[in-house]
Motif scaffolding. Sequence first.
Motif, PDB file in Angstrom:
ATOM      1  N   ASP A   3      -3.819  76.432  72.204  1.00 44.51           N
ATOM      2  CA  ASP A   3      -2.951  77.569  72.084  1.00 44.51           C
ATOM      3  C   ASP A   3      -1.983  77.511  73.485  1.00 44.51           C
ATOM      4  O   ASP A   3      -2.359  76.645  74.451  1.00 44.51           O
ATOM      5  N   ILE A   4      -1.078  78.107  73.220  1.00 43.22           N
ATOM      6  CA  ILE A   4       0.037  78.094  74.393  1.00 43.22           C
ATOM      7  C   ILE A   4      -0.093  79.840  74.840  1.00 43.22           C
ATOM      8  O   ILE A   4      -0.137  80.713  74.008  1.00 43.22           O
ATOM      9  N   VAL A   5      -0.514  80.009  76.279  1.00 46.58           N
ATOM     10  CA  VAL A   5      -0.715  81.419  76.692  1.00 46.58           C
ATOM     11  C   VAL A   5       0.240  81.384  77.639  1.00 46.58           C
ATOM     12  O   VAL A   5       0.648  80.628  78.324  1.00 46.58           O
ATOM     13  N   GLU A   6       0.639  82.725  77.988  1.00 46.25           N
ATOM     14  CA  GLU A   6       1.367  83.200  79.115  1.00 46.25           C
ATOM     15  C   GLU A   6       0.790  84.007  79.959  1.00 46.25           C
ATOM     16  O   GLU A   6      -0.124  84.902  79.952  1.00 46.25           O
ATOM     17  N   GLY A  88       3.686  81.441  84.034  1.00 42.66           N
ATOM     18  CA  GLY A  88       4.289  80.892  83.131  1.00 42.66           C
ATOM     19  C   GLY A  88       3.354  80.560  81.997  1.00 42.66           C
ATOM     20  O   GLY A  88       2.412  81.175  81.619  1.00 42.66           O
ATOM     21  N   ARG A  89       4.002  79.230  81.088  1.00 43.51           N
ATOM     22  CA  ARG A  89       3.344  79.203  79.683  1.00 43.51           C
ATOM     23  C   ARG A  89       2.278  78.001  80.384  1.00 43.51           C
ATOM     24  O   ARG A  89       2.626  77.139  81.117  1.00 43.51           O
ATOM     25  N   TYR A  90       1.190  78.097  79.742  1.00 40.38           N
ATOM     26  CA  TYR A  90       0.013  77.032  79.717  1.00 40.38           C
ATOM     27  C   TYR A  90      -0.398  76.646  78.379  1.00 40.38           C
ATOM     28  O   TYR A  90      -0.772  77.636  77.535  1.00 40.38           O
ATOM     29  N   GLN A 152      -6.580  74.856  81.317  1.00 44.18           N
ATOM     30  CA  GLN A 152      -5.015  75.313  81.422  1.00 44.18           C
ATOM     31  C   GLN A 152      -4.083  74.502  82.117  1.00 44.18           C
ATOM     32  O   GLN A 152      -4.490  74.245  83.337  1.00 44.18           O
ATOM     33  N   LYS A 154      -0.284  73.767  83.000  1.00 42.05           N
ATOM     34  CA  LYS A 154       1.181  74.585  82.919  1.00 42.05           C
ATOM     35  C   LYS A 154       1.988  73.591  82.251  1.00 42.05           C
ATOM     36  O   LYS A 154       2.102  72.509  82.482  1.00 42.05           O
ATOM     37  N   ASP A 157       8.900  75.330  82.185  1.00 44.06           N
ATOM     38  CA  ASP A 157       9.499  76.515  81.708  1.00 44.06           C
ATOM     39  C   ASP A 157      10.778  76.046  80.987  1.00 44.06           C
ATOM     40  O   ASP A 157      11.251  75.132  81.221  1.00 44.06           O
TER      41      ASP A 157
END
Length: 157
Positions: A3-6, A88-90, A152, A154, A157
Amino acid sequence: MPDIVELGERPYVALRGKVAMNEISAFADRMREVIDWLAAREIAPNDAPFFKYDVVDMEAGLGLEIGFPVDDLHSGEGEIVTGVLPAGRYASTTYHGHPDGLVDATRDLLAWADEKGLEWDADGDRWTARLEIYKSDPREVPNMADWDTELQFKLKD
């Protein structure tokens, strides 16, 4: 499935070292130094321990930190360092099994991101935040084959 998590900023305390691939487990055995440093200062971790791969160079060695997230930024000393995992997005995935399988889990996460056209927050071998978070407490889950580890990494951005 990844997944992409913030994620928000996360202060941490860690032990930093440069190790060869075959020295990771010996370096991991030094986690007690971080635990003792935190305890001596009455600082409580607020989440699971992690490995942070700052430099991934299979030939020259790994720049590695092992540590814990904490509530506030502190000052380190000696080999104990402090920092902030950036917001940020990970790209994230959870791996269930012995840590020996993390090489394959990492390869799969990297391939998934490549298929999706995602770009890492990295400069060559240097990563902004590439984490293995060890969710299983060995005192409660002694069989390493039953451990859960979250990756995770990163994203830019």
